[in-house]
Design a protein around this motif. Structure first.
Motif, PDB file in Angstrom:
ATOM      1  N   PRO A 157       0.845  -1.198   0.000  1.00 49.94           N
ATOM      2  CA  PRO A 157       0.000   0.000   0.000  1.00 49.94           C
ATOM      3  C   PRO A 157       0.885   1.255   0.000  1.00 49.94           C
ATOM      4  O   PRO A 157       1.975   1.254   0.569  1.00 49.94           O
ATOM      5  CB  PRO A 157      -0.783  -0.101   1.308  1.00 49.94           C
ATOM      6  CG  PRO A 157      -0.572  -1.482   1.813  1.00 49.94           C
ATOM      7  CD  PRO A 157       0.666  -2.014   1.185  1.00 49.94           C
ATOM      8  N   VAL A 158       0.386   2.327  -0.611  1.00 49.15           N
ATOM      9  CA  VAL A 158       1.123   3.589  -0.674  1.00 49.15           C
ATOM     10  C   VAL A 158       0.416   4.616   0.212  1.00 49.15           C
ATOM     11  O   VAL A 158      -0.765   4.901   0.019  1.00 49.15           O
ATOM     12  CB  VAL A 158       1.216   4.118  -2.119  1.00 49.15           C
ATOM     13  CG1 VAL A 158       1.949   5.448  -2.156  1.00 49.15           C
ATOM     14  CG2 VAL A 158       1.919   3.093  -3.018  1.00 49.15           C
ATOM     15  N   ALA A 159       1.163   5.131   1.186  1.00 48.66           N
ATOM     16  CA  ALA A 159       0.662   6.184   2.069  1.00 48.66           C
ATOM     17  C   ALA A 159       1.306   7.505   1.664  1.00 48.66           C
ATOM     18  O   ALA A 159       2.472   7.541   1.296  1.00 48.66           O
ATOM     19  CB  ALA A 159       1.006   5.867   3.516  1.00 48.66           C
ATOM     20  N   ALA A 184      -3.950   7.624  -3.232  1.00 50.36           N
ATOM     21  CA  ALA A 184      -3.152   6.901  -2.241  1.00 50.36           C
ATOM     22  C   ALA A 184      -4.041   5.950  -1.450  1.00 50.36           C
ATOM     23  O   ALA A 184      -5.250   6.126  -1.382  1.00 50.36           O
ATOM     24  CB  ALA A 184      -2.485   7.895  -1.288  1.00 50.36           C
ATOM     25  N   ASP A 185      -3.411   4.946  -0.850  1.00 45.41           N
ATOM     26  CA  ASP A 185      -4.141   4.003  -0.009  1.00 45.41           C
ATOM     27  C   ASP A 185      -4.352   4.548   1.399  1.00 45.41           C
ATOM     28  O   ASP A 185      -5.278   4.130   2.098  1.00 45.41           O
ATOM     29  CB  ASP A 185      -3.374   2.685   0.082  1.00 45.41           C
ATOM     30  CG  ASP A 185      -3.239   2.035  -1.278  1.00 45.41           C
ATOM     31  OD1 ASP A 185      -4.268   1.809  -1.932  1.00 45.41           O
ATOM     32  OD2 ASP A 185      -2.090   1.782  -1.700  1.00 45.41           O
ATOM     33  N   ALA A 186      -3.486   5.459   1.818  1.00 46.90           N
ATOM     34  CA  ALA A 186      -3.580   6.047   3.152  1.00 46.90           C
ATOM     35  C   ALA A 186      -3.039   7.472   3.095  1.00 46.90           C
ATOM     36  O   ALA A 186      -2.196   7.787   2.252  1.00 46.90           O
ATOM     37  CB  ALA A 186      -2.766   5.229   4.154  1.00 46.90           C
ATOM     38  N   VAL A 187      -3.557   8.300   3.985  1.00 42.48           N
ATOM     39  CA  VAL A 187      -3.089   9.680   4.107  1.00 42.48           C
ATOM     40  C   VAL A 187      -2.615   9.853   5.542  1.00 42.48           C
ATOM     41  O   VAL A 187      -3.347   9.551   6.482  1.00 42.48           O
ATOM     42  CB  VAL A 187      -4.212  10.683   3.783  1.00 42.48           C
ATOM     43  CG1 VAL A 187      -3.726  12.106   3.953  1.00 42.48           C
ATOM     44  CG2 VAL A 187      -4.737  10.461   2.365  1.00 42.48           C
ATOM     45  N   VAL A 188      -1.394  10.329   5.707  1.00 39.82           N
ATOM     46  CA  VAL A 188      -0.791  10.489   7.023  1.00 39.82           C
ATOM     47  C   VAL A 188      -0.793  11.970   7.390  1.00 39.82           C
ATOM     48  O   VAL A 188      -0.283  12.793   6.642  1.00 39.82           O
ATOM     49  CB  VAL A 188       0.655   9.945   7.038  1.00 39.82           C
ATOM     50  CG1 VAL A 188       1.284  10.129   8.405  1.00 39.82           C
ATOM     51  CG2 VAL A 188       0.665   8.485   6.605  1.00 39.82           C
ATOM     52  N   VAL A 189      -1.385  12.269   8.530  1.00 46.11           N
ATOM     53  CA  VAL A 189      -1.439  13.646   9.025  1.00 46.11           C
ATOM     54  C   VAL A 189      -0.820  13.642  10.415  1.00 46.11           C
ATOM     55  O   VAL A 189      -1.274  12.905  11.278  1.00 46.11           O
ATOM     56  CB  VAL A 189      -2.889  14.155   9.097  1.00 46.11           C
ATOM     57  CG1 VAL A 189      -2.924  15.571   9.627  1.00 46.11           C
ATOM     58  CG2 VAL A 189      -3.563  14.059   7.746  1.00 46.11           C
ATOM     59  N   GLY A 190       0.200  14.415  10.606  1.00 47.09           N
ATOM     60  CA  GLY A 190       0.837  14.482  11.916  1.00 47.09           C
ATOM     61  C   GLY A 190       1.019  15.899  12.397  1.00 47.09           C
ATOM     62  O   GLY A 190       0.455  16.306  13.404  1.00 47.09           O
TER      63      GLY A 190
END
Length: 98
Positions: A35-37, A55-61
């Motif tokens: 999977p591509v984040a 994308a398969d995932a979205v990263v928010v930090g």
């Protein structure tokens, strides 16, 4: 999972998403079945929605941390609210695409 930067630069940057990001995600998909984040630079719910289109995932930090810092008396509540805003943006984008 493979992690793709959404913007050139450091985590926490607040710039428009790279116009090359869809092509980068596509190239990653041709080289791996993981999977591509997408992360690094996702600073608004709209950007999260845009990235979720490919994308398969979205990263928010950093956006969450920034809001928690700005609301020191209620950091958990602030984090919960912004996480809900980002998730709502992604859900709207996914519904529109369906």
């Amino acid at each position: 999972m493979v992690y793709a930067p959404a913007t050139p630069g450091l985590t926490g940057s607040q710039h428009p998403l790279s116009p090359d990001l869809p092509r980068l995600v596509h190239r990653l998909r041709t080289t791996t079945h993981l999977p591509v984040a997408v992360g690094i630079g996702i600073s608004t719910p709209g950007q999260a929605a845009q990235a979720s289109a490919y994308a398969d995932a979205v990263v928010v930090g950093s956006a969450v941390i920034r809001l928690m810092r700005d609301e020191p008396n209620t950091p958990a509540t602030a984090a919960d609210e912004i996480a809900r805003d980002f998730a709502a943006g992604v859900r709207r984008a996914l519904r529109s695409a369906a």
